[in-house]
Design a protein around this motif. Sequence first.
Motif, PDB file in Angstrom:
ATOM      1  N   ALA A  90       0.813  -1.223   0.000  1.00 13.44           N
ATOM      2  CA  ALA A  90       0.000   0.000   0.000  1.00 13.44           C
ATOM      3  C   ALA A  90       0.845   1.272   0.000  1.00 13.44           C
ATOM      4  N   ARG A  91       2.114   1.168   0.398  1.00 16.65           N
ATOM      5  CA  ARG A  91       2.981   2.352   0.415  1.00 16.65           C
ATOM      6  C   ARG A  91       3.517   2.693  -0.974  1.00 16.65           C
ATOM      7  N   VAL A  92       3.412   1.767  -1.912  1.00 13.59           N
ATOM      8  CA  VAL A  92       3.969   1.955  -3.247  1.00 13.59           C
ATOM      9  C   VAL A  92       2.893   2.510  -4.180  1.00 13.59           C
ATOM     10  N   ARG A  93       3.242   3.597  -4.861  1.00 11.49           N
ATOM     11  CA  ARG A  93       2.327   4.199  -5.836  1.00 11.49           C
ATOM     12  C   ARG A  93       2.742   3.738  -7.230  1.00 11.49           C
ATOM     13  N   THR A  94       1.772   3.275  -7.997  1.00 16.11           N
ATOM     14  CA  THR A  94       2.034   2.838  -9.365  1.00 16.11           C
ATOM     15  C   THR A  94       1.488   3.875 -10.341  1.00 16.11           C
ATOM     16  N   LEU A  95       1.953   3.808 -11.569  1.00 13.89           N
ATOM     17  CA  LEU A  95       1.586   4.801 -12.573  1.00 13.89           C
ATOM     18  C   LEU A  95       0.955   4.128 -13.785  1.00 13.89           C
ATOM     19  N   ARG A  96      -0.107   4.768 -14.287  1.00 16.00           N
ATOM     20  CA  ARG A  96      -0.795   4.280 -15.489  1.00 16.00           C
ATOM     21  C   ARG A  96      -1.118   5.465 -16.382  1.00 16.00           C
ATOM     22  N   LEU A  97      -1.187   5.181 -17.664  1.00 17.59           N
ATOM     23  CA  LEU A  97      -1.572   6.215 -18.620  1.00 17.59           C
ATOM     24  C   LEU A  97      -3.080   6.428 -18.602  1.00 17.59           C
ATOM     25  N   SER A  98      -3.488   7.659 -18.812  1.00 15.09           N
ATOM     26  CA  SER A  98      -4.902   7.966 -19.000  1.00 15.09           C
ATOM     27  C   SER A  98      -5.245   7.789 -20.479  1.00 15.09           C
ATOM     28  N   PRO A  99      -6.534   7.738 -20.801  1.00 19.48           N
ATOM     29  CA  PRO A  99      -6.918   7.694 -22.217  1.00 19.48           C
ATOM     30  C   PRO A  99      -6.376   8.910 -22.996  1.00 19.48           C
ATOM     31  N   LYS A 100      -6.337  10.056 -22.350  1.00 20.39           N
ATOM     32  CA  LYS A 100      -5.794  11.266 -22.987  1.00 20.39           C
ATOM     33  C   LYS A 100      -4.330  11.041 -23.376  1.00 20.39           C
ATOM     34  N   ALA A 101      -3.562  10.406 -22.505  1.00 18.64           N
ATOM     35  CA  ALA A 101      -2.147  10.135 -22.790  1.00 18.64           C
ATOM     36  C   ALA A 101      -1.998   9.140 -23.933  1.00 18.64           C
ATOM     37  N   ARG A 102      -2.865   8.160 -23.978  1.00 18.00           N
ATOM     38  CA  ARG A 102      -2.781   7.169 -25.062  1.00 18.00           C
ATOM     39  C   ARG A 102      -3.006   7.838 -26.427  1.00 18.00           C
ATOM     40  N   GLY A 103      -3.952   8.758 -26.484  1.00 22.56           N
ATOM     41  CA  GLY A 103      -4.180   9.503 -27.721  1.00 22.56           C
ATOM     42  C   GLY A 103      -2.978  10.358 -28.088  1.00 22.56           C
ATOM     43  N   LEU A 104      -2.382  10.969 -27.090  1.00 23.31           N
ATOM     44  CA  LEU A 104      -1.209  11.796 -27.325  1.00 23.31           C
ATOM     45  C   LEU A 104      -0.038  10.955 -27.845  1.00 23.31           C
ATOM     46  N   LEU A 105       0.145   9.757 -27.304  1.00 27.89           N
ATOM     47  CA  LEU A 105       1.222   8.877 -27.772  1.00 27.89           C
ATOM     48  C   LEU A 105       1.004   8.454 -29.224  1.00 27.89           C
ATOM     49  N   GLY A 106      -0.245   8.286 -29.610  1.00 30.16           N
ATOM     50  CA  GLY A 106      -0.544   7.977 -31.003  1.00 30.16           C
ATOM     51  C   GLY A 106      -0.101   9.102 -31.933  1.00 30.16           C
ATOM     52  N   ARG A 107      -0.274  10.335 -31.480  1.00 30.54           N
ATOM     53  CA  ARG A 107       0.171  11.491 -32.270  1.00 30.54           C
ATOM     54  C   ARG A 107       1.684  11.665 -32.209  1.00 30.54           C
ATOM     55  N   ALA A 108       2.319  11.133 -31.168  1.00 31.08           N
ATOM     56  CA  ALA A 108       3.767  11.290 -30.993  1.00 31.08           C
ATOM     57  C   ALA A 108       4.577  10.348 -31.873  1.00 31.08           C
ATOM     58  N   ALA A 109       4.003   9.216 -32.234  1.00 25.10           N
ATOM     59  CA  ALA A 109       4.762   8.216 -33.004  1.00 25.10           C
ATOM     60  C   ALA A 109       5.351   8.790 -34.293  1.00 25.10           C
ATOM     61  N   PRO A 110       4.587   9.526 -35.105  1.00 21.11           N
ATOM     62  CA  PRO A 110       5.187  10.096 -36.319  1.00 21.11           C
ATOM     63  C   PRO A 110       6.281  11.132 -36.005  1.00 21.11           C
ATOM     64  N   LEU A 111       6.109  11.859 -34.916  1.00 19.42           N
ATOM     65  CA  LEU A 111       7.117  12.836 -34.509  1.00 19.42           C
ATOM     66  C   LEU A 111       8.426  12.134 -34.147  1.00 19.42           C
ATOM     67  N   MET A 112       8.352  11.044 -33.412  1.00 19.86           N
ATOM     68  CA  MET A 112       9.549  10.289 -33.033  1.00 19.86           C
ATOM     69  C   MET A 112      10.216   9.674 -34.263  1.00 19.86           C
ATOM     70  N   LYS A 113       9.410   9.204 -35.205  1.00 15.34           N
ATOM     71  CA  LYS A 113       9.977   8.648 -36.441  1.00 15.34           C
ATOM     72  C   LYS A 113      10.719   9.739 -37.202  1.00 15.34           C
ATOM     73  N   ARG A 114      10.130  10.915 -37.271  1.00 13.99           N
ATOM     74  CA  ARG A 114      10.780  12.031 -37.961  1.00 13.99           C
ATOM     75  C   ARG A 114      12.082  12.407 -37.268  1.00 13.99           C
ATOM     76  N   PHE A 115      12.084  12.470 -35.920  1.00 16.67           N
ATOM     77  CA  PHE A 115      13.321  12.755 -35.167  1.00 16.67           C
ATOM     78  C   PHE A 115      14.421  11.774 -35.557  1.00 16.67           C
ATOM     79  N   ASN A 116      14.104  10.491 -35.505  1.00 16.85           N
ATOM     80  CA  ASN A 116      15.108   9.473 -35.807  1.00 16.85           C
ATOM     81  C   ASN A 116      15.553   9.532 -37.265  1.00 16.85           C
TER      82      ASN A 116
END
Length: 144
Positions: free
Chosen positions: A85-111
Amino acid sequence: MAKRRFYHLINVARQALNRHAARECQAALGITAVQLGALFVIADQPDCTQRELGRTLALGESAVTGLVGRLVEQELVTRGRGEDARVRTLRLSPKARGLLGRAAPLMKRFNDELTEGFARHELDLVERFLRGIVERCGESEVVG
C-alpha cells in the motif's frame, strides 16, 4: 592532427538535441520531451513505480516526483496502489494514449532526421560507441 574533443562534442550535441526535441514536442504535442519520454516508459511498463520511472529516465527522486506531479495535473497519468500500500504505481490515462498515437510520427521524424545521410554500418558504429559510453559510466541499466 587536431585533437578530438569527444566529451565536448557529445555534450554540445546532447544540448542541441534536447533543445530541438523540446521545441518540437511542445509545438506538436503541448508537452515537454521529458514528459513524452515518461509517457513512453509508462506505456511500456504499466503499473511501474515512480522509482522505476526515474531509474529508466536517469532522473533523481525529486525530479521524477515533479515530473509525475505535472503529468497527473495534466490528466495524462493516474496514480494507483501497488501490492504494498505504500507503493504508488503509474498508469496512462486515455488522454495520454491519444497523445502517444500522435507522438509516433514525430519520433519517427526525429530518428529519420538524426540518421539521414549515414550508412547502416556507420549507424551501427555510432550506436556501439554511445552504448559503450553509457556502460563505462555505470549506467548500463538505463540503456534501452
